[in-house]
Design an enzyme around this catalytic site. Structure first.
Site, mmCIF file in Angstrom:
data_model
loop_
_atom_site.group_PDB
_atom_site.id
_atom_site.type_symbol
_atom_site.label_atom_id
_atom_site.label_comp_id
_atom_site.label_asym_id
_atom_site.label_seq_id
_atom_site.Cartn_x
_atom_site.Cartn_y
_atom_site.Cartn_z
ATOM 1 N N ASP A 45 0.054 2.706 6.186
ATOM 2 C CA ASP A 45 0.259 1.554 7.075
ATOM 3 C C ASP A 45 0.245 1.964 8.552
ATOM 4 O O ASP A 45 0.163 1.098 9.429
ATOM 5 C CB ASP A 45 1.597 0.866 6.772
ATOM 6 C CG ASP A 45 1.594 0.196 5.408
ATOM 7 O OD1 ASP A 45 0.524 -0.291 4.993
ATOM 8 O OD2 ASP A 45 2.659 0.168 4.770
ATOM 9 N N ASP B 20 2.630 -5.776 4.498
ATOM 10 C CA ASP B 20 2.226 -4.933 3.377
ATOM 11 C C ASP B 20 3.012 -5.439 2.173
ATOM 12 O O ASP B 20 4.056 -6.081 2.342
ATOM 13 C CB ASP B 20 2.567 -3.477 3.687
ATOM 14 C CG ASP B 20 2.416 -2.578 2.476
ATOM 15 O OD1 ASP B 20 1.325 -2.571 1.892
ATOM 16 O OD2 ASP B 20 3.403 -1.908 2.122
#
Length: 621
Positions: A518, A326
């Site tokens: 996430d 990420d």
């Protein structure tokens, strides 16, 4: 280890050595068979009683073929055939080996046991202007606690006092104290370093950072790696097979002698060889050293601020060939900073925008005011247009500052190339005319570049970035870090779809993230790695590995520790099995005696254990 743990082996060793010396010197009174038997039984009792008792207790619970039973049968058998010194030696060296193995295990456990020290046993609560000592479990959310220099923070809280420094080594492994600003969160387990601080509790003790770390470590000790599970299953089958083969070693030659009259069967000789086979076949080297290897790996990783939630994940991380990051909060700080001011009069524009942004808590506003520093310029008639920006009068001029959409709304013409700029833009207009812009970027973490470099060196084939930010910005970060590809404009379901595609290619993927969005990708990946310092609780709970330091470079460290742990475990398996098979063959051929079997078994176990502890010490550097 306490001194008393060596006392019984010491007594047995002295009596064994004395008996051997007296036999060699032909001491008259010691030559009597009954005297020798009594002497060696007395030497056997300090080290043998406990093992025989364990064997009986295990047998009563259904575990007949335990290593305790193997040692007991070997010792008693040696007494039966008159090999008294060997009978004592089998149990003596087995007990010495067990004691030294326990010491090695304790040393490996010390690192994880020290986590318990993170949990303070009291909290100083401010009640009505007075400080009252309470158990952390009795402190409620919203209460104010006080922490003095040198004290460990007992509960997670928001700092009410002025900016203060805290030692975070216990939680993150960082050696340099971290400065926490007023209003920011301080985690339980940190240590105040430079003054009395007051915090407003935000979580109960059961949900604090310390409690979470301890829970993760407790989980880790219960989740076994494939090698550990294999060894346990192997030992359950292996032990009865070995006892059966030992019995056949003594029985088959006898049956052969019945069939072939020329073959002379000697019971003592073949029973002795069966005992050698029994002693050397004890699987303790494998049963102890393999779990110890993984426990040591978990301990070594936690010392570096990397928490594996189980030995199985230590194994899983070794197979990773693709790492997907990420962006925001993982590779970047998640904090904006001004990287450029484009204007004919940069100082004037910067002062005007800073005056307009002063007092706002928006991340962009904080970045601008911090970059501008102190200024006496005042903004009048300030208006906030949600989703667009600000307008105000500064030094008699009408200023507009915000997104390009705001300039479009105000009918202000601006250079079209601004639409393609990767950075975040604060576009400005003065009295209806374009005056310039500020370019802001979410700065990379200090170790972001080295994180990718270390992954390449560790053999990871592909490194990618997934982000919800616009593609131009993701491309810029990807170029700076030299990753294979960056994918932007992704919603959580887009990240999941991309991860599914990568896995369909047959790759072993580790995803590294920190946000709530996430969590689905962390769960889907082969190894989910969460940034635990500032990461969202959901991401941390979903992940298989948690990096307490928020440093992306620790991903490569996690892979390195995992690979080293697996390599050491395999070394122990090959070494232990190889030596045991060799001595078994020599024993059956009559080329090795019971002494060789004892030393080979104990020696292999000790060397395997010492090799297992290497994973802890070698990973500290």
């Amino acid at each position: 280890m306490e001194e008393r743990n060596f006392m019984k082996p010491a007594i047995s060793f002295v009596m064994l050595a004395a008996g051997i010396v007296m036999t060699a010197m032909d001491v008259a009174w010691f030559a009597d068979g009954i005297v020798r038997l009594v002497w060696y039984v007395a030497a056997f009792l300090p080290v043998g009683v406990g093992v025989v008792k364990e064997a009986c207790e295990c047998a009563a619970k259904g575990d007949v073929f335990s290593e305790f039973m193997l040692m007991s049968v070997a010792s008693v058998g040696a007494f039966v055939i008159g090999e008294y010194p060997e009978a004592v030696a089998v149990m003596l060296f087995y007990c010495i080996g067990e004691t030294l193995q326990d010491m090695a295990v304790d040393r490996a456990r010390d690192n994880i046991k020290s986590l318990m020290e993170f949990r303070p046993d009291h909290a100083s609560v401010v009640v009505g202007g007075e400080v009252v000592t309470k158990d952390p479990a009795d402190v409620g959310v919203g209460d104010v606690i006080e922490v003095k220099p040198g004290e460990r923070v007992p509960l997670d809280g928001v700092l009410l006092s002025p900016d203060a420094a805290f030692n975070t080594a216990a939680l993150t492994g960082e050696s340099v104290p971290r400065t926490v600003e007023t209003g920011k969160e301080v985690l339980a387990g940190m240590i105040a370093t430079d003054g009395v601080s007051r915090l407003k509790v935000v979580r109960p003790a059961s949900q604090s950072a310390v409690a979470r770390v301890l829970a993760m470590v407790e989980e880790a000790s219960g989740r076994k790696a494939p090698a550990e599970l294999f060894i346990r299953k192997f030992a359950r089958v292996y032990t009865p097979v070995v006892i059966g083969l030992a019995a056949l070693t003594a029985l088959v030659p006898y049956l052969w002698s019945l069939a072939d009259g020329s073959f002379v069967y000697d019971f003592d000789t073949w029973f002795y060889r069966a005992l050698i086979f029994l002693v050397i076949s004890c699987p303790c080297a494998l049963v102890i050293s393999i779990p110890l290897s993984y426990f040591g790996g978990i301990g070594a990783a936690s010392k570096k601020g990397i928490l594996f939630k189980g030995g199985n994940y230590l194994d899983a991380v070794t197979r990773v060939d693709t790492v997907v990051f990420d962006k925001t909060g993982t590779l970047t700080r998640g904090e904006f900073s001004v990287v450029k001011v484009e204007a004919e009069a940069p100082d004037v524009l910067l002062a005007a925008v800073a005056a307009m942004e002063r007092g706002s808590n928006h991340p962009i506003a904080k970045a601008v005011t911090e970059y501008a520093g102190g200024t006496d310029v005042v903004a009048d008639d300030l208006k906030d247009i949600p989703g667009y920006g600000l307008t105000a009068t500064v030094k008699g001029a009408r200023w507009t500052a915000g997104t390009l959409k705001l300039l479009d709304r105000e009918g202000v013409a601006y250079p079209k190339e601004l639409s393609a700029v990767a950075e975040t833009i604060v576009a400005c207009a003065k009295d209806g005319r374009y005056a310039g812009c500020l370019l802001l970027a979410d700065t990379l973490k200090d170790d972001a570049v080295s994180a990718v470099e270390k992954l390449r060196k560790s053999g990871v084939e592909r490194v990618e970035i997934l982000s919800g930010d616009k593609q131009a910005l993701v491309d810029k970060v990807a170029a700076e870090l030299r990753v294979d590809k960056g994918y932007g404009d992704l919603l959580p379901d887009g990240k999941v779809a991309h991860m599914e595609n990568v896995r369909r290619e047959g790759r072993n993927v580790a995803f590294v993230g920190d946000g709530i969005n996430d969590a689905p990708v962390l769960a889907l990946s082969d190894v989910g790695i969460a940034m635990g310092g500032l990461g969202a609780d959901m991401a941390i709970e979903t992940a298989d590995v948690v990096i307490q330091t928020d440093q992306p470079s620790k991903v490569a460290d996690a892979i390195r520790i995992g690979r080293r742990t697996r390599r050491i475990a395999r070394e122990n398996i090959v070494f232990a099995v190889g030596v045991k098979v060799l001595v078994m063959v020599l024993g059956l051929a009559g080329m090795a005696n019971l002494w060789a079997a004892v030393f080979a078994d104990v020696g292999v176990a000790l060397l395997a254990v010492l090799n297992a502890t290497r994973v802890f010490f070698s990973s500290r550097s």
